[in-house]
Motif scaffolding. Structure first.
Motif, mmCIF file in Angstrom:
data_model
loop_
_atom_site.group_PDB
_atom_site.id
_atom_site.type_symbol
_atom_site.label_atom_id
_atom_site.label_comp_id
_atom_site.label_asym_id
_atom_site.label_seq_id
_atom_site.Cartn_x
_atom_site.Cartn_y
_atom_site.Cartn_z
ATOM 1 N N GLU A 135 11.063 0.929 -8.041
ATOM 2 C CA GLU A 135 12.102 0.306 -7.225
ATOM 3 C C GLU A 135 12.407 1.141 -5.985
ATOM 4 O OE1 GLU A 135 16.771 -1.151 -7.644
ATOM 5 O OE2 GLU A 135 15.554 -0.806 -9.442
ATOM 6 N N GLU A 136 12.528 2.467 -6.182
ATOM 7 C CA GLU A 136 12.806 3.352 -5.056
ATOM 8 C C GLU A 136 11.624 3.379 -4.083
ATOM 9 O OE1 GLU A 136 13.479 7.399 -6.115
ATOM 10 O OE2 GLU A 136 14.041 8.000 -4.085
ATOM 11 N N ALA A 137 10.406 3.353 -4.636
ATOM 12 C CA ALA A 137 9.216 3.366 -3.791
ATOM 13 C C ALA A 137 9.155 2.118 -2.919
ATOM 14 C CB ALA A 137 7.965 3.452 -4.668
ATOM 15 N N GLU A 138 9.424 0.972 -3.519
ATOM 16 C CA GLU A 138 9.357 -0.280 -2.767
ATOM 17 C C GLU A 138 10.443 -0.334 -1.694
ATOM 18 O OE1 GLU A 138 9.091 -5.097 -3.529
ATOM 19 O OE2 GLU A 138 9.505 -3.742 -5.199
ATOM 20 N N GLU A 139 11.627 0.149 -2.024
ATOM 21 C CA GLU A 139 12.733 0.162 -1.057
ATOM 22 C C GLU A 139 12.386 1.041 0.150
ATOM 23 O OE1 GLU A 139 17.413 1.596 -0.829
ATOM 24 O OE2 GLU A 139 16.470 1.227 -2.779
ATOM 25 N N ASN A 140 11.824 2.223 -0.124
ATOM 26 C CA ASN A 140 11.427 3.120 0.970
ATOM 27 C C ASN A 140 10.280 2.540 1.784
ATOM 28 O OD1 ASN A 140 12.746 6.003 1.079
ATOM 29 N ND2 ASN A 140 12.669 5.451 -1.100
ATOM 30 N N ARG B 281 0.825 -1.204 0.000
ATOM 31 C CA ARG B 281 0.000 0.000 0.000
ATOM 32 C C ARG B 281 0.865 1.262 0.000
ATOM 33 N NH1 ARG B 281 -2.662 -0.558 4.690
ATOM 34 N NH2 ARG B 281 -3.966 -2.163 3.747
ATOM 35 N N VAL B 282 1.929 1.251 0.806
ATOM 36 C CA VAL B 282 2.826 2.410 0.862
ATOM 37 C C VAL B 282 3.527 2.595 -0.481
ATOM 38 C CG1 VAL B 282 4.882 3.355 1.959
ATOM 39 C CG2 VAL B 282 3.169 2.189 3.348
ATOM 40 N N THR B 283 3.925 1.478 -1.098
ATOM 41 C CA THR B 283 4.568 1.558 -2.416
ATOM 42 C C THR B 283 3.646 2.231 -3.425
ATOM 43 O OG1 THR B 283 5.815 -0.469 -1.984
ATOM 44 C CG2 THR B 283 5.627 0.221 -4.270
ATOM 45 N N ARG B 284 2.358 1.850 -3.411
ATOM 46 C CA ARG B 284 1.398 2.477 -4.326
ATOM 47 C C ARG B 284 1.242 3.969 -4.038
ATOM 48 N NH1 ARG B 284 -1.405 -2.412 -3.385
ATOM 49 N NH2 ARG B 284 -2.791 -1.402 -1.858
ATOM 50 N N ASN B 285 1.290 4.347 -2.755
ATOM 51 C CA ASN B 285 1.197 5.772 -2.413
ATOM 52 C C ASN B 285 2.337 6.575 -3.027
ATOM 53 O OD1 ASN B 285 -1.110 5.480 -0.912
ATOM 54 N ND2 ASN B 285 -0.072 5.300 1.055
ATOM 55 N N PHE B 286 3.513 5.978 -3.013
ATOM 56 C CA PHE B 286 4.678 6.676 -3.533
ATOM 57 C C PHE B 286 4.669 6.795 -5.061
ATOM 58 C CE2 PHE B 286 6.249 7.434 0.377
ATOM 59 C CZ PHE B 286 6.951 6.454 1.037
ATOM 60 N N THR B 287 3.975 5.887 -5.742
ATOM 61 C CA THR B 287 3.987 5.888 -7.217
ATOM 62 C C THR B 287 2.710 6.465 -7.817
ATOM 63 O OG1 THR B 287 3.163 3.601 -7.201
ATOM 64 C CG2 THR B 287 5.553 3.912 -7.348
ATOM 65 N N SER B 288 1.712 6.778 -6.967
ATOM 66 C CA SER B 288 0.433 7.300 -7.463
ATOM 67 C C SER B 288 0.449 8.824 -7.521
ATOM 68 C CB SER B 288 -0.710 6.839 -6.549
ATOM 69 O OG SER B 288 -0.765 5.442 -6.481
ATOM 70 N N GLN B 289 -0.498 9.383 -8.306
ATOM 71 C CA GLN B 289 -0.630 10.829 -8.387
ATOM 72 C C GLN B 289 -1.235 11.379 -7.092
ATOM 73 O OE1 GLN B 289 0.416 13.031 -10.619
ATOM 74 N NE2 GLN B 289 1.436 11.302 -11.645
ATOM 75 N N SER B 290 -0.673 12.464 -6.587
ATOM 76 C CA SER B 290 -1.165 13.114 -5.382
ATOM 77 C C SER B 290 -0.669 14.548 -5.390
ATOM 78 C CB SER B 290 -0.649 12.388 -4.132
ATOM 79 O OG SER B 290 0.752 12.541 -4.016
ATOM 80 N N ILE B 291 -1.136 15.336 -4.401
ATOM 81 C CA ILE B 291 -0.660 16.722 -4.348
ATOM 82 C C ILE B 291 0.837 16.773 -4.107
ATOM 83 C CG2 ILE B 291 -2.883 17.643 -3.582
ATOM 84 C CD1 ILE B 291 -1.808 17.691 -0.741
ATOM 85 N N TYR B 292 1.355 15.792 -3.379
ATOM 86 C CA TYR B 292 2.793 15.752 -3.128
ATOM 87 C C TYR B 292 3.542 15.347 -4.390
ATOM 88 C CZ TYR B 292 1.529 16.046 1.790
ATOM 89 O OH TYR B 292 1.037 16.460 2.993
ATOM 90 N N ALA B 293 2.977 14.401 -5.141
ATOM 91 C CA ALA B 293 3.627 13.962 -6.375
ATOM 92 C C ALA B 293 3.695 15.104 -7.382
ATOM 93 C CB ALA B 293 2.879 12.771 -6.958
ATOM 94 N N ARG B 294 2.607 15.882 -7.456
ATOM 95 C CA ARG B 294 2.605 17.006 -8.393
ATOM 96 C C ARG B 294 3.628 18.064 -7.997
ATOM 97 N NH1 ARG B 294 -3.012 15.891 -8.352
ATOM 98 N NH2 ARG B 294 -3.416 17.404 -6.688
#
Length: 555
Positions: A54-59, A33-46
């Motif tokens: 790979e970086e998302a899963e590692e974090n 779930r956290v990995t998906r948060n890091f790779t999904s569109q959001s206000i932080y991603a924008r």
């Protein structure tokens, strides 16, 4: 060794369902779930950019591991809980760390910005500073499932300890059962690095071995480490008994700088306690001493008391679930007067009674630095609880944790307990679970917490025959505290209407009201309605009377 030494002592927990630890499947679901948060569109991603897969899963894996470790430590420090506070900490830690990574944005391989590091040096490389990893200092083989370990596997696992110039100063060989051949491989390796070690964890390292073999293994490890200058030594979960303690004679006798000693779940009987007292040459630097879940008894407690008398720097003493009665409890209490630096005192699940409580009350004024005191299941009753509360009221100004669970405390003792609580403005956790406070006692406690107590996090009054009035008044007070995390009022006699009122008070604070599945609305509470069709006038009248009770700190 005494077979009874290996039998685990039942630890009473107030909850029938354990919320911690989560299953491996649950942990992996969180990572996904956290990995998906890091790779999904959001206000932080924008604003900061998306992380690569790979970086998302590692974090995500790192965040879950850090949060899990912190929550597990919280759960370990609260053996009487169901894990609810650990789950909350797990979630909070994950949320905080996720936000940190989102705001940091993706790492740039060619132009990497420095990330905060607790250790290590920053070395310039092509104009960019890169943090080099610090040398390893902690060698730990305890991860994974428990298993027996043979000579070949020992040779392979301990290879890092044989590397020239290694920096290991702390080793943990727990959770793997060493046989004789494995010990003969490990012995020379440990001897070769003993001069650089300052922390050794040998807890649970002979599980399932025959007594003769286990004793020989312990002797080999003891001889190999003899002469090391250790700060911390953990020999817990080894069913030592007296024979086991004496198998470590060479190591114990050579220690004069110990600051931490752990002998939990070790079958420490009267004879074993005397052996500990005999074999450790100096305890003048000891800061942590833990004897949880042993068969020490009164005579063993007398030996431990002799050790305490020579621990002027002791800060953390745990002697819980050790079968100590009135005589031993009094001896320990008197000896504690020498431990004027004590911060944490844990005497849970013994048979102290009133006599030992009186002795402890005399010692408490000598312990001004106390921040945590655990006194559950000590047969204190009203008289013992009162003398201890009165002693605490005028001492231990920085007290953060007060635990008096399961002591048959009634309304008779609550004025003294309330006065004590009112004087402890640093209080974070209050546990009065499994007593007989009823509504009147609950309101005494609520009034004591009403003013100040801005750091209060948890209040547990589970199973106290509390009705609607007491629950409502207590809820109204604690819900206003800025740091409050959890109110446990389960297992009481709160009416359905009272439950609705409490839930409404906590409506804006999800997760801060504990489960209510064991509440009995048909129980005989002090303030329930007198008939099914009544409008609750009696309830409100009682609450009106109780809420004006004064907490007199001068009595």
């Amino acid at each position: 060794m005494d077979p009874s030494a290996t039998s685990p002592k039942y630890e009473r927990r107030p909850f029938s369902i354990k919320l911690w630890p989560p299953s491996e499947n649950t942990r992996q679901m969180l990572v996904d779930r956290v990995t998906r948060n890091f790779t999904s569109q959001s206000i932080y991603a924008r604003k900061y950019g998306n992380l690569g897969k790979e970086e998302a899963e590692e974090n995500a894996k790192r965040i879950e591991a850090v949060a899990f470790e912190a929550a597990s430590q919280q759960y370990e420090n609260e053996p009487d809980g169901d894990g609810g506070s650990a789950v909350q900490l797990y979630a909070r830690q994950c949320s905080k760390l996720i936000l940190d990574v989102l705001k940091r944005g993706p790492a740039l391989n060619e132009d990497m910005e420095d990330l905060p590091s607790e250790e290590g040096d920053r070395v310039p490389k092509d104009g960019v500073e890169v943090t080099t990893p610090p040398p390893e200092t902690f060698f730990d083989i305890s991860k994974g499932s428990r298993s027996f370990i043979g000579a070949e596997e020992t040779e392979e696992i301990l290879k890092p300890l044989k590397e020239p110039g290694n920096s290991y100063s702390k080793i943990c060989l727990s959770n793997r059962s060493f046989g004789l051949e494995a010990a003969r491989v490990a012995g020379p390796v440990l001897e070769s690095i003993k001069d650089q070690l300052n922390e050794v964890d040998l807890s649970d390292f002979i599980a399932g071995r025959p007594e003769d073999e286990a004793l020989e293994v312990m002797t080999i490890f003891s001889t190999a480490l003899e002469g090391s200058i250790l700060r911390s030594l953990n020999l817990s979960d080894n069913a030592l008994g007296e024979k086991g303690v004496r198998a470590f004679e060479a190591l114990l006798k050579s220690q004069s700088c110990l600051e931490e000693l752990y002998l939990m779940n070790d079958g420490i009987s009267e004879e074993a306690a005397r052996a500990v007292c005999e074999l450790i040459p100096s305890t003048e630097k000891l800061k942590v001493l833990r004897f949880h879940n042993n068969m020490t008894g009164d005579e063993g407690a007398l030996a431990i008391a002799q050790v305490l008398k020579h621990c002027p720097l002791l800060e953390d003493f745990r002697c819980s679930s050790t079968r100590v009665g009135a005589e031993g409890g009094a001896a320990l209490s008197e000896a504690l007067e020498s431990c004027t630096k004590l911060k944490t005192l844990d005497l849970r699940d013994n048979m102290f009674g009133i006599e030992a409580a009186v002795a402890l009350a005399k010692a408490i004024p000598k312990l001004p630095s106390l921040t945590e005191i655990y006194l559950s299941y000590l047969n204190l009753e009203d008289e013992g609880a009162t003398v201890i509360a009165d002693a605490l009221k005028d001492s231990a100004p920085s007290l953060e944790v007060l635990d008096m669970m399961g002591n048959d405390i009634t309304i008779e003792a609550t004025p003294s307990i309330a006065a004590c609580i009112a004087s402890k403005q640093n209080l974070k956790k209050l546990n009065l679970d499994e007593n007989e406070l009823k509504d009147e006692g609950a309101v005494h406690i609520a009034k004591a917490l009403e003013t100040g107590h801005s750091q209060l996090k948890q209040v547990d009054v589970n199973t106290n025959s509390i009705g609607r009035a007491g629950a409502r008044v207590l809820a109204k007070v604690v819900v206003q505290k800025p740091e409050f995390d959890l109110l446990n009022i389960n297992g009481n006699f709160i009416s359905d209407e009272g439950i609705d009122e409490v839930k409404e008070l906590f409506a804006k604070f999800p997760g801060k009201l504990g489960p209510l599945d064991e509440n009995d609305p048909d129980g005989v509470g002090d303030a329930e309605e007198s008939d099914e069709e009544g409008d609750g006038d009696d309830d409100h009248e009682l609450e009106s009377k109780l809420k004006h009770l004064e907490v007199n700190e001068e009595d």
